[in-house]
Design an enzyme around this catalytic site. Structure first.
Site, mmCIF file in Angstrom:
data_model
loop_
_atom_site.group_PDB
_atom_site.id
_atom_site.type_symbol
_atom_site.label_atom_id
_atom_site.label_comp_id
_atom_site.label_asym_id
_atom_site.label_seq_id
_atom_site.Cartn_x
_atom_site.Cartn_y
_atom_site.Cartn_z
ATOM 1 N N HIS A 78 0.824 -1.221 0.000
ATOM 2 C CA HIS A 78 0.000 0.000 0.000
ATOM 3 C C HIS A 78 0.854 1.265 0.000
ATOM 4 C CE1 HIS A 78 -3.834 -2.174 0.849
ATOM 5 N NE2 HIS A 78 -3.025 -3.015 1.474
ATOM 6 N N ASN A 151 -10.249 -3.070 2.337
ATOM 7 C CA ASN A 151 -9.911 -3.093 0.914
ATOM 8 C C ASN A 151 -11.178 -2.927 0.082
ATOM 9 O OD1 ASN A 151 -7.172 -3.496 1.179
ATOM 10 N ND2 ASN A 151 -7.233 -5.694 0.813
ATOM 11 N N HIS A 342 -4.248 1.134 11.916
ATOM 12 C CA HIS A 342 -4.020 -0.104 12.656
ATOM 13 C C HIS A 342 -5.379 -0.731 12.974
ATOM 14 C CE1 HIS A 342 -2.760 -3.074 15.351
ATOM 15 N NE2 HIS A 342 -2.157 -2.368 16.286
ATOM 16 N N TYR A 365 0.812 -3.898 12.350
ATOM 17 C CA TYR A 365 0.684 -2.476 12.022
ATOM 18 C C TYR A 365 1.492 -1.581 12.958
ATOM 19 C CZ TYR A 365 -2.598 -3.753 8.385
ATOM 20 O OH TYR A 365 -3.143 -4.295 7.249
#
Ligand code: HDE
Length: 713
Positions: A78, A151, A342, A365
């Site tokens: 990403h 997503n 996160h 994360y």
């Protein structure tokens, strides 16, 4: 660089003259990072006019040192993203299911920051890669930050976090030659996939047009994993999150995506930015599929398996509220690059499930922020700060901003009056769901995760014919780029488990014959177990088709923010051009006038129309539709312009709405457009034909054209 100010006289006047300038530095004097005013920003300090630069030039050294450290590690996945600020408004009180404050009070407007992204490419890669898109939302709630890090595809490649580094290594450019950039069409990716049958459902989505969205504003978002809502009484329900764009879900064609990557690799970023700048604020509704705890096992698949979705026909999406994105970031690095999401940033009333992919993310994360942002104080960066105060005994560390006062940095304490207190009152602070656990410690995959194909088949069967063709062509393209014959063969064999016809059509284009795979195709078998128990299985899905899975069934009633090109030259019929422009703009379309050269188009009556782009800058792939107004002189000039003919041909090839009136029709006749064909996307006629054209643009694409005619554009 600061603007030059008026020459100030004495010190007081200087201060006065500076006060009238804005706080972002406009009009201020240039200073070092210590606040020292700099009077020459053009030359370094030298030993004489032609002498060497002096080490003592602390101004030069400060500037260069800062520059040398400007980059931070890009995100491993990403890396390429674009973001926007906005707010979330609740339509209905959800307290029956969750005690989350921002989902309980319809009067609260919760600020949000959203970052959209591609997954595979580096920071500078194209927006139009075939890829999943990240859809990460930070809600700045009154109970702290809540991150929904999702997503645009509702399932994932793998079932267990243990496989994530392998997946990403296989997907990223190959390690020997760092090729290809932002593309899955290469050997290592398909090698991995061909050995991972659990990826088959996600592969169907990734090879569909969902992986080449028309705009970030026109794609769905999904939380992917099953989460929990917990209400005031401690009752839990399973939930799946959905974002639904009000403009509908639309994609581009693959050939178009590849062209856009060259013509405007920032296409999605620009689209988001320009929509917000022009007041066309992107809007998405947030919904949840809610499953009662007692229904956990009624679906024939495991709710904890992230390669599965719950068909909306079985559990409809309850729409909770709407997010509006209304402000672009002021500074890309400070906000879009430094934002730290996160899945573990939770608020009371929302909790995890035991999805083994989600559980792994809970570690990853924070760890990645430490490496990327360099310090455990990343929560103090303005974009990451909650809107509520932070009180705890964490102290110090790199780049600490907070100046903690007092003597106590421990708990319990009496010197500090016991502060800060634990929020022990019932339902006040965060409490984890009281899940009963009585199990063996085991490194294993649940047998309820064994069905790898039925939802891949469900997705494929739910697509329209055009969507199926696109998916098959995408597989042909990707596997065609694979060099290893064994990997190609393994893939087409695996596809037989999804749909035989699909496998055969892909195999045919690769010069192969697809065979049903023999033996164990499942690599997730624990070493000590009998592989037969883990043979990938196909379980008959509860439904055969799901309308929600096809983009064919999305909203097609608006042309708001669609980009429409009007092709014109000197002598254009002004009435025809202006009538169409006005009609389109009234419905919210963004209209640009494209002509053989920049400047202005001259009209017969001596007046002029401003040109937005010439054929040198413009490209049909950057537009949703094209109109050619009347005017013989204009039409003749366009006919003599190969780029104008190419523009129309390409729009035709990509199945877009095309319209022309009066003499403008002559340009279509000179192109590949068949104005006599039965094609609802070709609107020609005399006078005002804007209403028919508007309807056609809203339908987005006319895929039937693909099989009817090939255009060499
Ligand atoms: Fe991520 N993911 N991910 N992911 N992910 C990151 O975190 C990771 C997964 C998603 O705009 C990283 O800050 C693991 C699923 C988005 O800043 C990293 C696993 C989904 C973003 C990371 C997954 C996502 C990330 C890289 C499997 C959809 C961008 C930089 C266990 C639900 C957020 C960062 C942004 C980013 C790890 C799987 C979505 C490395 C280990 C499934 C949207 O921590």
């Amino acid at each position: 660089m600061a603007k030059k100010t008026t020459k100030p006289g004495n010190e007081n006047e200087k201060i006065k003259s500076l006060q009238q300038f804005t706080e972002n530095g406009d009009g201020e004097f240039l200073t070092t990072n210590q606040g020292l005013r700099i009077n020459d920003n053009q030359n370094s300090l030298k030993s004489g006019d032609r002498g060497s630069t002096l080490l003592e030039d602390f101004i030069l050294r400060e500037k260069i040192t800062h520059f040398d450290h400007e980059r931070i590690p890009e995100r491993i996945v990403h890396a390429r993203g674009s973001a926007a600020h906005g707010y979330f408004e609740l339509y209905q009180n959800m307290s029956k299911y969750t005690k989350a404050g921002f989902l309980n009070d319809t009067k609260i407007k919760t600020p949000v920051f959203v970052r959209f992204s591609t997954v595979a490419g580096s920071r500078g890669s194209t927006d139009l890669a075939r890829d999943a898109r990240g859809f990460a939302v930070k809600f700045y709630t009154q109970q702290g930050n809540y991150d929904l890090v999702g997503n645009n595809i509702p399932v994932f490649f793998i079932q267990d976090a243990m496989k994530f580094p392998d997946l990403v290594h296989a997907l990223k450019p190959e390690p020997d030659n760092e090729m290809p950039q932002a593309a899955s069409a290469h050997d290592t990716f398909w090698d991995f996939i061909s050995l991972m049958p659990e990826s088959m459902h996600m592969i169907m989505w990734a090879m569909s047009d969902r992986a080449i969205p028309r705009s970030y504003r026109m794609m769905e978002g999904f939380g992917v994993h099953t989460f929990r809502f917990i209400n005031e009484k401690g009752k839990s329900s399973f939930v799946k999150f959905h974002w639904k764009p009000l403009l509908g879900v639309h994609s581009v064609a693959w050939d178009e995506a590849q062209n856009i990557s060259g013509k405007d690799p920032d296409f999605h970023r620009r689209d988001l930015w320009e929509a917000i700048e022009s007041g066309n604020f992107p809007e998405y509704e947030l919904g949840v599929q809610i499953v009662d705890e007692k229904d956990e096992f009624k679906f024939g698949f495991d709710l904890l398996d992230p390669t599965k979705l719950i068909p909306e026909e079985l559990v409809p999406v309850t729409i909770m509220g709407k997010m509006t994105l209304n402000r672009n970031p002021d500074n890309f690095f400070a906000e879009t690059e430094q934002v730290a999401f996160h899945p573990g940033h939770l608020v009371p009333g929302i909790d995890f499930s035991n999805d083994p992919l989600l559980q792994g993310r809970l570690f990853s994360y924070t760890d990645t922020q430490l490496s990327r942002l360099g310090s455990p104080n990343f929560h103090e960066i303005p974009i990451n700060r909650p809107i509520v105060d932070i009180h705890n005994n964490q102290r110090d560390g790199h780049m600490r901003h907070t100046i903690n006062k007092g003597k106590t940095s421990y708990d319990p304490n009496s010197i500090g009056g016991g502060c800060p207190f634990q929020a022990m009152m019932k339902n006040f602070g965060f409490t984890s769901f009281l899940e009963r656990i009585d199990a063996k410690k085991i490194r294993n995959r649940s047998k309820s995760f064994i069905d790898h194909f039925s939802q891949a088949t469900l997705f494929f069967n739910s697509q329209s014919d055009a969507e199926k063709n696109h998916l098959i062509n995408a597989l042909r393209f990707e596997l065609g780029k694979v060099q290893s014959p064994e990997i190609r063969q393994r893939m087409v064999d695996l596809l037989t488990q999804v749909d035989k016809n699909l496998a055969n059509r892909v195999a045919e284009a690769l010069g192969l014959i697809a065979k049903t795979p023999v033996g164990n195709t499942n690599q997730s078998v624990p070493a000590d177990d009998d592989p037969k128990d883990y043979q990938s299985k196909k379980i008959k899905p509860i439904i055969e088709r799901s309308e929600a899975l096809s983009m064919k069934n999305t909203n097609k009633d608006s042309i708001a923010t669609r980009r429409v090109a009007i092709l014109a030259a000197d002598g254009v019929d002004e009435i025809s051009l202006n009538a169409m422009k006005k009609a389109l703009e009234t419905k919210g379309a963004m209209v640009k006038i494209i002509a053989p050269k920049l400047g202005a188009i001259k009209l017969a009556n001596g007046s002029a129309i401003k040109v937005d782009e010439s054929f040198l800058q413009a490209a049909s792939v950057l537009y949703d539709a094209v109109f050619i107004p009347g005017g013989k002189k204009s039409s003749d000039a366009l006919k003599a312009e190969p780029d104008a003919i190419h523009f129309v041909n390409e729009a035709y090839k990509h199945c877009k709405a095309i319209s022309a009136n009066d003499e403008g029709i002559e340009l279509l006749k000179a192109s590949y457009v068949d104005i006599n064909a039965k094609d609802n996307g070709i609107i020609v006629g005399k006078g005002n034909i804007s209403q028919a054209f508007i309807k056609a643009i809203a339908l987005h694409r006319f895929w039937d054209r693909e099989t009817a005619r090939k255009v060499p554009a």
